[in-house]
Design a protein around this motif. Structure first.
Motif, short mmCIF file in Angstrom:
data_model
loop_
_atom_site.label_atom_id
_atom_site.label_comp_id
_atom_site.label_asym_id
_atom_site.label_seq_id
_atom_site.Cartn_x
_atom_site.Cartn_y
_atom_site.Cartn_z
N LEU A 81 0.81 -1.22 0.00
CA LEU A 81 0.00 0.00 0.00
C LEU A 81 0.84 1.26 0.00
O LEU A 81 0.57 2.21 -0.74
N SER A 82 1.88 1.29 0.82
CA SER A 82 2.66 2.52 1.00
C SER A 82 3.32 2.99 -0.29
O SER A 82 3.65 4.17 -0.43
N ASP A 89 -7.56 10.29 -2.21
CA ASP A 89 -8.66 10.84 -1.41
C ASP A 89 -9.82 9.86 -1.29
O ASP A 89 -10.83 10.15 -0.66
N LEU A 90 -9.68 8.67 -1.89
CA LEU A 90 -10.63 7.58 -1.69
C LEU A 90 -9.89 6.25 -1.75
O LEU A 90 -9.15 5.99 -2.70
N ILE A 91 -10.13 5.42 -0.73
CA ILE A 91 -9.59 4.05 -0.72
C ILE A 91 -10.77 3.09 -0.72
O ILE A 91 -11.68 3.21 0.11
N ILE A 92 -10.74 2.15 -1.66
CA ILE A 92 -11.79 1.13 -1.76
C ILE A 92 -11.19 -0.22 -1.39
O ILE A 92 -10.28 -0.71 -2.05
N ILE A 93 -11.69 -0.81 -0.30
CA ILE A 93 -11.18 -2.10 0.18
C ILE A 93 -12.02 -3.22 -0.43
O ILE A 93 -13.22 -3.33 -0.18
N ALA A 102 -6.15 -6.08 8.68
CA ALA A 102 -4.75 -5.85 8.29
C ALA A 102 -4.64 -4.67 7.33
O ALA A 102 -3.69 -3.88 7.39
N VAL A 103 -5.61 -4.51 6.45
CA VAL A 103 -5.62 -3.37 5.52
C VAL A 103 -5.79 -2.08 6.31
O VAL A 103 -5.13 -1.07 6.02
#
Length: 784
Positions: A81-82, A89-93, A102-103
């Motif tokens: 991820l890093s 400005d948006l994260i979709i899991i 963990a995410v």
């Protein structure tokens, strides 16, 4: 607890919405974590719809990342991820539910290091919600203000990046959990994103979501996996699968889904799934015992209710008709014709069909019904009693078998009772439900929910009923409190009807069956007496003294055979058609001629119509006869007010007859027409004027200047057109649509009638029957 929103908050929401709509794209950078079917499909939909300036992704499967970048779907991707998340400005899991915590830890680390803003939007696509929220609490301590849990109700048999489809979410529901800790802008932006990719957004609390999905998604998947495992474990498993029918293949298709994903879901939603399994086990054991006991009635009831419910809820949620699943809107395109002839059978009487279901369900023993009208309105009544636990076999070509539960055998419906477009169903059922021990809610389609219900609610309150018309201005939905809550039974009353209305009279008489003492209804004019006749046919004493009708509470109904005669209201369209057209002669067989329903015959005869009755007999306590109508020179009349209640449903087509008559026809005392499926006086006047007829609307009626010319020496002169052509709006009123269809027999040009799909409420097969006798109607689907 109801959420209170201040004016300032509402203004802020409106300002936010305006701001969001003004942006060229919703997001600067979207990061999708997990490029499986859902994650990759959503990424593709975001890309195709230009919803983000940049799109990046995280996935442990390097080939998927590489291919997505090569195909231009992603600007960047990684297994970490890093390496790609900075500036998102948006994260979709979009990972299995057990991996979400963990995410969250990776996201928190990115926030702590400054790669992500603390108000960055975070959402997911997992099929459980409570555990997602719990995982976020465990990692962040206090929930992030940008967290919006979500769940798209969509999927496909194949999985993985290559199965992605940008249209996967079109016309599917997406559930969003609007947490009190979440910034409204985040909720609004996520809603806009899902709507932009074609989904329908629905808010829902997390606990409720998990309970609902445990029953509707997780349990079916669990059963599918289990059934395939069960058959595969048999010694003759090859034959099991070789000869498996389509039902097995359809049901077990979902067992081809990703086992790891469902393994995680079953553990993540453990409590709700175990509860659903326990409930399913009870139902399964009940069915097992019914089969062992060979309890045919109970098993047919269970199977019949399940079959009907599968269809019913689909129509109820979409507000679509029972008998027309292909089109929400239709039109008649009618080419003028001049003559009708032949011998035809009209469908069963709607009023009697309603009452056969109601009283047959409340009777002891079995009731066999023949001639049942399989139209929208009567089917709504049938479904309501199935919802209240009555076993009803059919309908099958107009045949029904009703296994009555007795006066006190109805059970509360699990959901509101859906009446569709049927005012008769809602008003008569209000009387029955007001006396039941349980609470009830009745609702209808958009049209029915606009029609007045206080006319039955007010007198029911006088009997002690607790009933609320919860719509605007005393309209549906109706909410009725059960007698167990009220604590005492209904009380008989002596009530004078303000207008002659069979629906109000019947509602109160039905309530009177459970009331203490005598219920007496006095009507200003005679109205339909089907309820009184059918009560007597079921063995319930009814006292009729002129215009006063009385019943004593506490009696019983006994099942028997009910034959439903042809509906005179439906026959009226063909009666007028033959009367106004050149050289016509039409015979309608075994039509109900109940004296409280023959106003249409009396009025047409006053207008000089040539009508004769033959083969008079009785069917199920109702008088019937063959009606023959021949072309005639109609004359305008002042319609006697005492005939108005006896022809209230037939006036739209009588207006067509009046237009073809010589001289003026005047109708008064017909305010009731203004509160039918439409304001039938205003709508008919509008249509008549469109076709060139001069008419004047009055407070309680209509004045029509007929354009008929008569004939010399008794010669029939029905050859000259009376109506022009044009486009008619029926306002989705079935009787308006059928009436203007009849007008085509004296029209000079084509007539188009919009909104005719509701004809099925009372007369399924109308257009086909009209064409059979000589008319020329083309039905056009206008739903697209």
């Amino acid at each position: 607890m109801r959420k209170v929103v201040s004016r300032q908050q509402k203004n802020q929401k409106n300002n936010n919405q305006t701001f969001l709509n003004a942006q060229p794209s919703l997001f600067k950078q979207v990061c999708v974590i997990g490029l499986g079917l859902i994650g990759a499909s959503l990424a593709q939909a975001i890309k195709d719809n230009g919803l983000s300036e940049r799109l990046v992704a995280v996935d442990r499967h390097a080939p998927s990342i590489e291919e997505a970048i090569k195909q231009g779907l992603l600007e960047a991707g990684s297994s970490t991820l890093s390496e790609v998340v900075a500036g998102s400005d948006l994260i979709i899991i979009a990972v299995p539910v057990q991996a979400v915590q963990a995410v969250f830890m990776d996201i928190k680390q990115a926030m702590d290091s400054g790669q992500l803003a603390s108000d960055c939007m975070i959402t997911d696509v997992c099929s459980t919600k409570t555990n997602i929220i719990d995982a976020a609490k465990a990692v962040f301590t206090s929930l992030p203000i940008g967290l919006v849990p979500a769940h798209p109700i969509a999927g496909a048999e194949n999985s993985g990046y290559h199965a992605r489809r940008a249209t996967l979410f079109a016309n599917h529901s997406v559930i969003i959990c609007e947490l009190p800790t979440t910034n409204y802008v985040a909720i609004a932006k996520l809603r806009l994103l899902w709507e932009a990719v074609g989904a329908k957004v629905m808010p829902m609390e997390a606990n409720h979501h998990d309970a609902i999905l445990a029953h509707t998604s997780h349990l079916p998947h669990l059963l599918a996996f289990n059934l395939v495992e069960q058959l595969a474990s048999h010694d003759d498993n090859l034959d099991m699968f070789r000869y498996a029918a389509g039902g097995f293949r359809d049901f077990t298709r979902i067992a081809a889904s990703d086992p790891k994903m469902w393994h995680d879901i079953f553990f993540a939603n453990q409590n709700a799934i175990v509860s659903a399994l326990d409930e399913y086990g009870v139902y399964l054991q009940t069915m097992r015992q019914l089969i062992i006991d060979k309890d045919s009635t109970a098993l047919m009831g269970l199977l019949g209710r399940a079959q009907a419910a599968r269809r019913h809820f689909g129509h109820m949620l979409a507000s679509t008709p029972y008998t027309d699943t292909s089109a929400m809107s239709a039109s008649y395109i009618i080419t003028p014709s001049t003559t009708v002839s032949g011998t035809i059978t009209i469908p069963g009487d709607k009023s009697i069909s309603h009452r056969s279901i109601m009283l047959g369900s409340l009777a002891t023993g079995v009731t066999h019904v023949t001639g049942f009208l399989e139209g929208e309105d009567a089917l709504a009544t049938l479904q309501a009693f199935r919802d209240m636990g009555v076993t009803i076999e059919g309908p099958d070509n107009g045949n029904l078998t009703i296994h009555g539960v007795g006066m006190n055998g109805l059970k509360p419906s699990k959901t509101p009772l859906y009446m569709g477009n049927s005012g008769t169903s809602m008003r008569l059922l209000a009387g029955i439900l007001a006396a039941q021990p349980f609470d009830s809610v009745m609702l209808g389609d958009t049209s029915l929910n606009k029609r007045p219900m206080e006319r039955v609610a007010a007198p029911l309150r006088m009997m002690g009923a607790v009933i609320q018309s919860t719509g605007h201005s005393g309209t549906a939905p109706l909410s009725i409190t059960g007698r167990d809550t009220v604590g005492k039974p209904l009380q008989g009353i002596d009530y004078e009807l303000p207008v002659a209305s069979a629906q109000i009279k019947s509602c109160l008489l039905l309530a009177g069956l459970w009331s203490e003492g005598t219920t007496t209804i006095t009507q200003p004019e005679v109205s339909r007496d089907h309820t009184e006749r059918m009560l007597s046919a079921f063995g319930y004493p009814v006292t009729v003294d002129g215009n006063r009708i009385s019943v004593e509470g506490g009696g019983t109904l006994v099942g028997g055979d009910i034959a439903v005669p042809a509906d005179i209201s439906s026959a009226a369209f063909f009666m007028v058609a033959a009367a106004i057209s050149q050289g016509s002669e039409l015979t309608l067989t075994q039509v109900g001629i109940n004296p409280t329903r023959t106003g249409v015959i009396d009025i047409l005869k006053l207008m000089n119509a040539d009508i004769s009755l033959s083969n008079n007999t009785h069917v199920g306590g109702e008088p019937v006869a063959d009606i023959t109508i021949r072309a005639s020179n109609l004359v305008g009349i002042e319609i006697p007010e005492h005939l108005v209640p006896l022809a209230i449903d037939e006036f739209p087509v009588l207006f067509i007859a009046a237009s073809c008559a010589q001289g003026r026809t005047v109708l008064t005392g017909a305010k009731e027409l203004r509160v039918k499926e439409s304001d039938r006086i205003a709508v008919m006047a509008e249509g008549l004027q469109t076709l060139g007829i001069e008419c004047t609307v009055t407070e309680d009626g209509l004045i029509i200047e007929g354009k008929g010319t008569g004939g010399q020496d008794d010669q029939i002169n029905n050859s000259q057109p009376v109506f022009g052509g044009g486009q008619i709006t029926s306002h989705h009123d079935h009787r308006i649509a059928m009436s203007f269809t009849v007008a085509s027999l004296r029209a000079s040009e084509q007539i188009i009638i919009e909104g005719v799909e509701t004809v099925n409420t009372s007369f399924p097969g109308f257009a086909e029957l009209a064409n059979q006798v000589g008319m020329s109607i083309q039905v056009e689907d206008t739903s697209i």
